[in-house]
Scaffold this motif. Structure first.
Motif, PDB file in Angstrom:
ATOM      1  N   ILE A   8       9.502   9.258  -0.855  1.00 10.04           N
ATOM      2  CA  ILE A   8       8.514   9.170  -0.515  1.00 10.04           C
ATOM      3  C   ILE A   8       7.261   9.492  -0.525  1.00 10.04           C
ATOM      4  O   ILE A   8       6.281   9.480  -0.568  1.00 10.04           O
ATOM      5  CB  ILE A   8       8.910   8.195   0.950  1.00 10.04           C
ATOM      6  N   GLN A  14       6.932  -5.212  -0.335  1.00 14.50           N
ATOM      7  CA  GLN A  14       7.100  -4.052  -1.556  1.00 14.50           C
ATOM      8  C   GLN A  14       8.454  -4.668  -2.188  1.00 14.50           C
ATOM      9  O   GLN A  14       8.740  -3.551  -3.103  1.00 14.50           O
ATOM     10  CB  GLN A  14       8.499  -3.421  -0.523  1.00 14.50           C
ATOM     11  N   ALA A  65      10.286   5.545  -7.411  1.00 15.21           N
ATOM     12  CA  ALA A  65      11.817   6.105  -6.728  1.00 15.21           C
ATOM     13  C   ALA A  65      12.818   6.333  -6.263  1.00 15.21           C
ATOM     14  O   ALA A  65      13.363   6.998  -6.291  1.00 15.21           O
ATOM     15  CB  ALA A  65      10.956   4.916  -5.763  1.00 15.21           C
ATOM     16  N   VAL A  73       3.862   9.231  -2.512  1.00 15.59           N
ATOM     17  CA  VAL A  73       2.486   8.839  -1.505  1.00 15.59           C
ATOM     18  C   VAL A  73       1.391  10.167  -2.478  1.00 15.59           C
ATOM     19  O   VAL A  73       0.359   9.324  -3.081  1.00 15.59           O
ATOM     20  CB  VAL A  73       2.733   9.399  -0.234  1.00 15.59           C
ATOM     21  N   ALA A  75      -1.800   3.905  -1.891  1.00 16.15           N
ATOM     22  CA  ALA A  75      -0.740   4.401  -1.039  1.00 16.15           C
ATOM     23  C   ALA A  75      -0.238   3.976   0.347  1.00 16.15           C
ATOM     24  O   ALA A  75       0.616   3.102   0.993  1.00 16.15           O
ATOM     25  CB  ALA A  75      -0.341   6.058  -0.701  1.00 16.15           C
ATOM     26  N   THR A 121      10.406   0.472   1.610  1.00 22.13           N
ATOM     27  CA  THR A 121      10.728   1.138   0.485  1.00 22.13           C
ATOM     28  C   THR A 121      11.819   2.704   0.737  1.00 22.13           C
ATOM     29  O   THR A 121      12.998   2.774   0.367  1.00 22.13           O
ATOM     30  CB  THR A 121      10.016   2.135   0.189  1.00 22.13           C
ATOM     31  N   HIS A 122      11.114   3.531   2.060  1.00 17.86           N
ATOM     32  CA  HIS A 122      12.811   4.549   2.037  1.00 17.86           C
ATOM     33  C   HIS A 122      13.642   3.237   2.765  1.00 17.86           C
ATOM     34  O   HIS A 122      14.955   4.602   1.882  1.00 17.86           O
ATOM     35  CB  HIS A 122      11.913   4.714   3.727  1.00 17.86           C
ATOM     36  N   VAL A 165       1.487  -0.491   0.326  1.00 18.54           N
ATOM     37  CA  VAL A 165       2.276  -0.068   0.372  1.00 18.54           C
ATOM     38  C   VAL A 165       3.419  -0.645   1.847  1.00 18.54           C
ATOM     39  O   VAL A 165       3.301  -0.059   2.646  1.00 18.54           O
ATOM     40  CB  VAL A 165       3.448   1.412  -0.441  1.00 18.54           C
ATOM     41  N   ASP A 166       4.481  -0.890   1.727  1.00 19.10           N
ATOM     42  CA  ASP A 166       5.596  -1.060   3.104  1.00 19.10           C
ATOM     43  C   ASP A 166       6.449   0.414   2.337  1.00 19.10           C
ATOM     44  O   ASP A 166       7.082   0.061   2.462  1.00 19.10           O
ATOM     45  CB  ASP A 166       6.119  -2.342   2.785  1.00 19.10           C
ATOM     46  N   TRP A 167       5.980   1.830   3.326  1.00 19.41           N
ATOM     47  CA  TRP A 167       6.839   2.669   3.077  1.00 19.41           C
ATOM     48  C   TRP A 167       7.748   2.874   3.766  1.00 19.41           C
ATOM     49  O   TRP A 167       9.019   3.394   3.197  1.00 19.41           O
ATOM     50  CB  TRP A 167       5.576   3.444   3.698  1.00 19.41           C
ATOM     51  N   LYS A 168       8.267   2.205   4.745  1.00 17.36           N
ATOM     52  CA  LYS A 168       9.643   1.756   5.735  1.00 17.36           C
ATOM     53  C   LYS A 168      10.142   0.884   4.773  1.00 17.36           C
ATOM     54  O   LYS A 168      11.438   1.404   4.516  1.00 17.36           O
ATOM     55  CB  LYS A 168       8.482   1.502   6.594  1.00 17.36           C
TER      56      LYS A 168
END
Length: 181
Positions: A49, A3, A68, A53, A15, A23-24, A18-21
């Motif tokens: 997010i 991240q 972001a 993506v 995409a 980032t969220h 990436v650790d989207w969780k």
């Protein structure tokens, strides 16, 4: 890619790196720190997010967090503009001064019933009713013009109103709402 990485390569699976969780979570914390309600912060983070993506699938992102935060800020501006156009909280009850569709239909039906009933009345009764109720002439004045006693004028008005009430009831209209007549 973790991240804290600042660059992300463009690729069909870029995409996925990436650790989207995480980032969220970072976005939600950033937005709450800016004074955004928690539910709105979560919605904005989720929309951010989703946009990230889409962008990550087609192009390289120089700084994931910078982009972001920029997207999140723009979404907040859009949300504020929408709220100002709508007039505040979306949960408020909106009151419309216009009559309901049922009321309009009932009024049109009542008008048609009144018109038919007036057309069927004897001419003298109709004239007395119209002069008294629509033109607000006194019973005495009507009586003098038509060579009738005030008592006879009152009887014509009573009979005319009875005729109108009967016509409304037979048409299925509630005469209680029309007491002004």
């Amino acid at each position: 890619m973790d991240q804290h990485s600042s660059t992300m390569e463009a690729s069909p699976d870029g995409a996925a790196n990436v650790d989207w969780k995480a980032t969220h979570g970072s976005l939600v914390r950033y937005l709450i720190a800016r004074g955004v309600r928690a539910d709105l912060a979560d919605d904005v983070a989720q929309e951010t997010i989703a946009r990230l993506v889409v962008i990550a699938r087609s192009q390289a992102i120089g700084s994931l967090f910078a982009l972001a935060f920029r997207i999140a800020n723009n979404l907040l501006v859009d949300h504020a503009r929408l709220e100002s156009r709508i007039g505040g909280d979306l949960d408020e009850d909106f009151v419309c001064d216009a009559p309901s569709l049922d009321r309009i239909v009932d009024s049109q039906k009542a008008f048609e019933v009144f018109q038919r009933c007036l057309n069927r009345m004897p001419p003298l009764r109709r004239e007395v009713l119209v002069r008294r109720r629509l033109h607000h002439e006194s019973c005495r004045s009507i009586g003098e013009d038509l060579s009738l006693s005030s008592k006879a004028v009152e009887k014509h008005i009573t009979r005319a109103l009875t005729d109108l009430r009967r016509a409304m009831v037979s048409a299925g209209l509630d005469p209680a709402g029309w007491s002004a007549w």
